[in-house]
Design a protein around this motif. Structure first.
Motif, mmCIF file in Angstrom:
data_model
loop_
_atom_site.group_PDB
_atom_site.id
_atom_site.type_symbol
_atom_site.label_atom_id
_atom_site.label_comp_id
_atom_site.label_asym_id
_atom_site.label_seq_id
_atom_site.Cartn_x
_atom_site.Cartn_y
_atom_site.Cartn_z
ATOM 1 N N SER A 23 1.491 15.141 -12.641
ATOM 2 C CA SER A 23 0.499 15.637 -13.401
ATOM 3 C C SER A 23 0.201 17.038 -12.881
ATOM 4 C CB SER A 23 -0.624 14.853 -13.464
ATOM 5 O OG SER A 23 -1.260 14.607 -12.014
ATOM 6 N N HIS A 24 0.169 17.190 -11.533
ATOM 7 C CA HIS A 24 0.148 18.596 -11.063
ATOM 8 C C HIS A 24 0.993 19.510 -11.480
ATOM 9 C CE1 HIS A 24 -1.658 21.415 -7.913
ATOM 10 N NE2 HIS A 24 -0.238 21.845 -7.702
ATOM 11 N N ARG A 47 2.202 1.651 -3.502
ATOM 12 C CA ARG A 47 1.231 2.110 -4.607
ATOM 13 C C ARG A 47 0.752 3.621 -4.201
ATOM 14 N NH1 ARG A 47 -1.510 -2.748 -3.170
ATOM 15 N NH2 ARG A 47 -3.097 -1.446 -1.794
ATOM 16 N N ASP A 48 0.798 4.021 -2.831
ATOM 17 C CA ASP A 48 0.596 5.325 -2.673
ATOM 18 C C ASP A 48 1.896 6.269 -3.039
ATOM 19 O OD1 ASP A 48 -1.813 4.534 -1.098
ATOM 20 O OD2 ASP A 48 -1.169 4.859 0.718
ATOM 21 N N LYS A 53 0.913 -1.146 -0.064
ATOM 22 C CA LYS A 53 -0.005 -0.109 0.067
ATOM 23 C C LYS A 53 0.799 1.275 0.075
ATOM 24 C CE LYS A 53 -3.822 1.895 2.252
ATOM 25 N NZ LYS A 53 -3.422 3.528 2.429
ATOM 26 N N ALA A 97 3.834 5.666 -5.385
ATOM 27 C CA ALA A 97 3.832 6.054 -6.951
ATOM 28 C C ALA A 97 2.486 6.862 -7.317
ATOM 29 C CB ALA A 97 3.464 4.401 -7.694
ATOM 30 N N GLU A 98 1.460 6.781 -6.677
ATOM 31 C CA GLU A 98 0.181 7.466 -6.789
ATOM 32 C C GLU A 98 0.518 8.949 -6.726
ATOM 33 O OE1 GLU A 98 -4.194 7.910 -5.125
ATOM 34 O OE2 GLU A 98 -3.423 6.128 -5.730
ATOM 35 N N ALA A 99 1.109 9.189 -5.465
ATOM 36 C CA ALA A 99 1.625 10.395 -5.263
ATOM 37 C C ALA A 99 2.655 11.255 -6.198
ATOM 38 C CB ALA A 99 2.320 10.576 -3.621
ATOM 39 N N ARG A 100 3.276 10.527 -6.449
ATOM 40 C CA ARG A 100 4.635 10.905 -7.620
ATOM 41 C C ARG A 100 3.898 11.262 -8.674
ATOM 42 N NH1 ARG A 100 9.457 6.648 -6.489
ATOM 43 N NH2 ARG A 100 10.284 7.766 -4.683
ATOM 44 N N LYS A 101 2.842 10.312 -9.208
ATOM 45 C CA LYS A 101 2.150 10.453 -10.603
ATOM 46 C C LYS A 101 1.223 11.716 -10.309
ATOM 47 C CE LYS A 101 -1.107 7.921 -13.390
ATOM 48 N NZ LYS A 101 -1.827 6.762 -13.477
ATOM 49 N N GLU A 102 0.492 11.868 -9.166
ATOM 50 C CA GLU A 102 -0.143 13.131 -8.885
ATOM 51 C C GLU A 102 0.729 14.210 -9.064
ATOM 52 O OE1 GLU A 102 -3.073 14.548 -5.559
ATOM 53 O OE2 GLU A 102 -3.296 12.433 -6.062
#
Length: 172
Positions: A70-71, A59-60, A56, A62-67
């Motif tokens: 994109s941000h 995943r979090d 988790k 990776a998601e934070a980096r992706k966000e």
């Protein structure tokens, strides 16, 4: 639990109820076995829980980096100008700041993890610089109304400090 149930002549002891002691011993052994089984299940469950936590977290992250990416892309494509919190006042020739492309009067919008929302004082920038020695930092500046992304690597050089520039805060 470990005392013999027979006397020295191998006859059953008269001072204990043999049936009751053997039944109690049997029940205790069964409970110990049950306890071992439950503890093994708890250990396996903890291993699974921690494995899920690590997954988790990964995943979090990776998601934070992706966000964040994109941000960050969304910010650079914004039509509205970003608000600067500091300005480059002076730059020493040959310094890491000069090599990165910083120029006098560049307005700093983002300096590593420091941005307009979390900037409080120049100590924020100093802390980022100290913790990022030898590592590239993303610096976003506004120069003559245009936004520029620069990569600055704080390093020791012949001059003073790790950057070789003077930054002053802007009044809000």
């Amino acid at each position: 639990m470990n005392e013999p149930l027979v006397d020295c002549e191998d006859y059953p002891r008269a001072d204990v109820d043999l049936h009751q002691v053997r039944t109690a011993r049997h029940n205790i052994v069964c409970l110990q076995n049950d306890h071992k089984a439950v503890m093994k299940q708890v250990e396996e469950a903890l291993h699974q829980l921690h494995a899920h936590d690590k997954e988790k977290q990964a995943r979090d992250l990776a998601e934070a980096r992706k966000e964040a990416m994109s941000h960050g892309l969304g910010q650079s494509q914004d039509l509205s100008p970003a608000q600067a919190f500091a300005m480059v006042n002076s730059i020493s020739p040959g310094s890491p700041a000069s090599i990165a492309g910083l120029q006098v009067d560049d307005e700093i919008v983002e300096f590593g993890s420091v941005n307009t929302q979390n900037f409080q004082s120049l100590q924020n920038i100093g802390s980022v610089v100290q913790h990022s020695e030898g590592k590239p930092l993303n610096v976003t500046v506004i120069r003559r109304g245009e936004k520029y992304q620069l990569r600055l690597v704080p390093t020791r050089w012949a001059g003073k400090g790790l950057l070789g520039c003077n930054i002053i805060p802007l009044q809000r």
